[in-house]
Write a protein that holds these residues in place. Structure first.
Motif: not given
Lengths: 391, 167
Positions: B2, B4-5, B8, B11-13, B15-22
């Protein structure tokens, strides 16, 4: 990997996300073998605690196997170790950690400036629990990066199953701390509001700590039956007057110790008009929390008694009878759980067979079924009390 | 993923997990419908509050602007209810409001000749939305109600060595 991701109010999805990586020498990565949905996850599900962002991974009750270790964390952890991860991230070195006040660790909240502004002073970083507490990805996922992993872990002996050990990370020490901070004496009558998972642990903790009588208050028959299983006297607040029954049980003196295992989302019922008013105010954003239980506890607690609050509150509450509390000389104890302060003792008690926390699990499902289970748990369907997810 | 995600993610570092597929959402059809009706209610309420004079003229209800404004407040309150975590109460309040709207429009229909077309069109619209409100309320109640008989957990003491001795 798969993970349960927050997308907005009541919108949790099982998404495919990129894998976590070691970011700091003190980190470790675990392969999550079991995780759970906590009652306080529902506050996030309802978006009642500020600073969740779309894309945040949920979950703060998890355990698993260490698969990668940062160079500094190698002093404490090895690949293959089986660990429970406490929901409070701790450095183990700051002044608060040294005092055992782990939930207010001064170093682990990486969004300290924000927390300082909102809370006055920062608290510890928490997994999967808003950007006020660091915005760390949670453990309802296949893999989890554990920051400060050399201190933030509980090693699990091989003879214990996941189900026996998992709750050492949150609800067992939370219920235990709620009872321990009541300073229970053998003559005490302890009343516990809320028979959800934390309430159930608090009931059993109060008994192990030697309470004379434990009274459990709820309205859901399945929860009351689980409280009865432990030997508690139960009160169904939809059938009986809580104040009347408690006074009857205590010769009119009131319970010596009161535990609020409900928190900010007290049940709304026309039989409790203040709860309806709170709900309306909450809806119009005029009040954060619904403190019906706090009001009732202050009213009914024996003078000079203790009120212990493990239930989560988020912000401002109205019409709290502080004058009543002051004149009755009540002591308030509250806070997020200092998990590691209690876990050595609790692990020993589990190993000795004094308590087996797995009694509370009513549903075990795949991680992919998590979004549906959030709804089932929230709607109290299918006699659901505690959901364990298997990634 | 999305919008919005993605926003957002700032606000994350890195190397943090990111959405690949919803995946599939916990929100179901009736929940989404309630949200749509909630926003519709708020929009309608604002129109009734700010455009009461024009609406009164369109329906031949001059002199009843105060009534239209009060209906606007009611619509906004119902809308907030429908957007809350228990949307069924907000939708129930909308159903009550639909009834009031229908009665008011029918009364206007008897009184006016000039604007009868407008009133009839409004009656048709309110009747349609009422059906939608009724359907939404029924579906929400069925989706979120407690089902089945409560299980008995009286065999789950949690004390493998036996219960501690109380009084």
């Amino acid at each position: 990997m798969k993970a349960l991701v927050w997308h907005g109010k009541q919108d949790i999805r099982c998404d495919r996300v990129s894998d976590p990586e070691i970011e700091d020498p003190r980190d470790a990565i675990i392969k999550v073998t079991s995780c759970a949905i906590c009652g306080s996850d529902l506050h996030l599900f309802h978006n009642l605690i500020p600073a969740m962002l779309p894309g945040d991974i949920m979950g703060h009750e998890m355990m698993g196997e260490v698969v990668e270790v940062g160079s500094t964390a190698k002093n404490a952890l090895r690949k293959g170790d089986r660990i429970v991860v406490p929901f409070t991230i701790i450095c183990g070195e700051c002044d608060q950690c040294k005092r055992g006040n782990f939930s207010v660790c001064e170093r682990t909240n990486r969004k300290k400036a924000l927390a300082d502004k909102v809370f006055g002073h920062t608290t510890a970083g928490l997994f999967g629990y808003t950007h006020l507490t660091g915005g760390y990805p949670g453990g309802q996922a296949e893999y989890l990066r554990v920051p400060f992993a050399d201190a933030t872990h509980i090693k699990v002996p091989p003879q214990l199953s996941d189900e026996q050990a998992l709750f050492l990370g949150d609800i067992l020490p939370t219920g235990w701390q709620a009872a321990a901070q009541c300073d229970i004496a053998p003559t005490d009558i302890v009343a516990i509001w809320g028979c959800g998972p934390v309430g159930q642990m608090a009931i059993r903790s109060a008994m192990l700590l030697g309470a004379r009588t434990v009274v459990a208050i709820d309205h859901l028959p399945e929860r009351l039956s689980m409280a009865e299983a432990a030997g508690a006297i139960t009160i169904d607040f939809m059938q009986d007057s809580v104040v009347g029954r408690l006074n009857d049980l205590t010769d009119g003196k009131g319970p010596d110790k009161c535990i609020d295992a409900v928190g900010l989302e007290a049940h709304v019922s026309p039989a409790q008009p203040d709860s309806v008013l709170d709900r309306a105010k909450q809806m119009l954003m005029l009040e954060n929390d619904r403190p019906h239980v706090l009001r009732e506890m202050i009213y009914v607690c024996r003078p000079a008694g203790v009120i212990s609050v493990p239930g989560v509150y988020s912000g401002l509450v109205d019409k709290l009878p502080l004058g009543m509390a002051m004149n009755k000389g009540l002591t308030f104890r509250m806070g997020q759980t200092h998990v590691n302060r209690w876990t050595d003792d609790l692990l020993r008690r589990i190993e000795e067979g004094q308590i087996d926390p797995s009694f509370v699990i009513t549903h075990t499902v795949r991680l992919e079924d998590g979004p549906e289970m959030y709804r089932v748990f929230r709607d109290k369907q299918d006699s659901c009390i505690k959901v364990v997810l298997k990634p | 993923m999305t919008i919005l995600a993605r926003a957002a993610d700032r606000a994350r570092s890195a190397r943090e997990p990111r959405i690949l597929e919803t995946g599939r959402s916990s929100l179901r059809g009736p929940d989404r419908l309630a949200r749509g009706l909630g926003w519709f209610s708020i929009a309608l309420g604002v129109i009734e509050l700010l455009g009461a004079r024009r609406l009164a003229r369109a329906f031949g209800m001059q002199g009843a602007e105060w009534l239209i404004r009060s209906y606007g407040v009611r619509e906004i309150a119902s809308g907030l209810g429908a957007l809350s975590i228990n949307p069924a109460s907000g939708i129930a309040s909308r159903i009550g409001g639909d009834g009031l709207d229908l009665l008011t429009l029918m009364a206007a229909n008897c009184r006016t000749r000039k604007q009868r077309d407008n009133v009839e069109l409004a009656l048709l619209a309110v009747a349609g939305v009422s059906l939608l409100d009724l359907y939404c309320h029924q579906e929400l109640s069925s989706l979120h109600q407690r089902r089945g008989t409560a299980r008995d957990y009286r065999d789950r003491s949690g004390f493998p060595n036996g219960k501690p001795k109380l009084e």
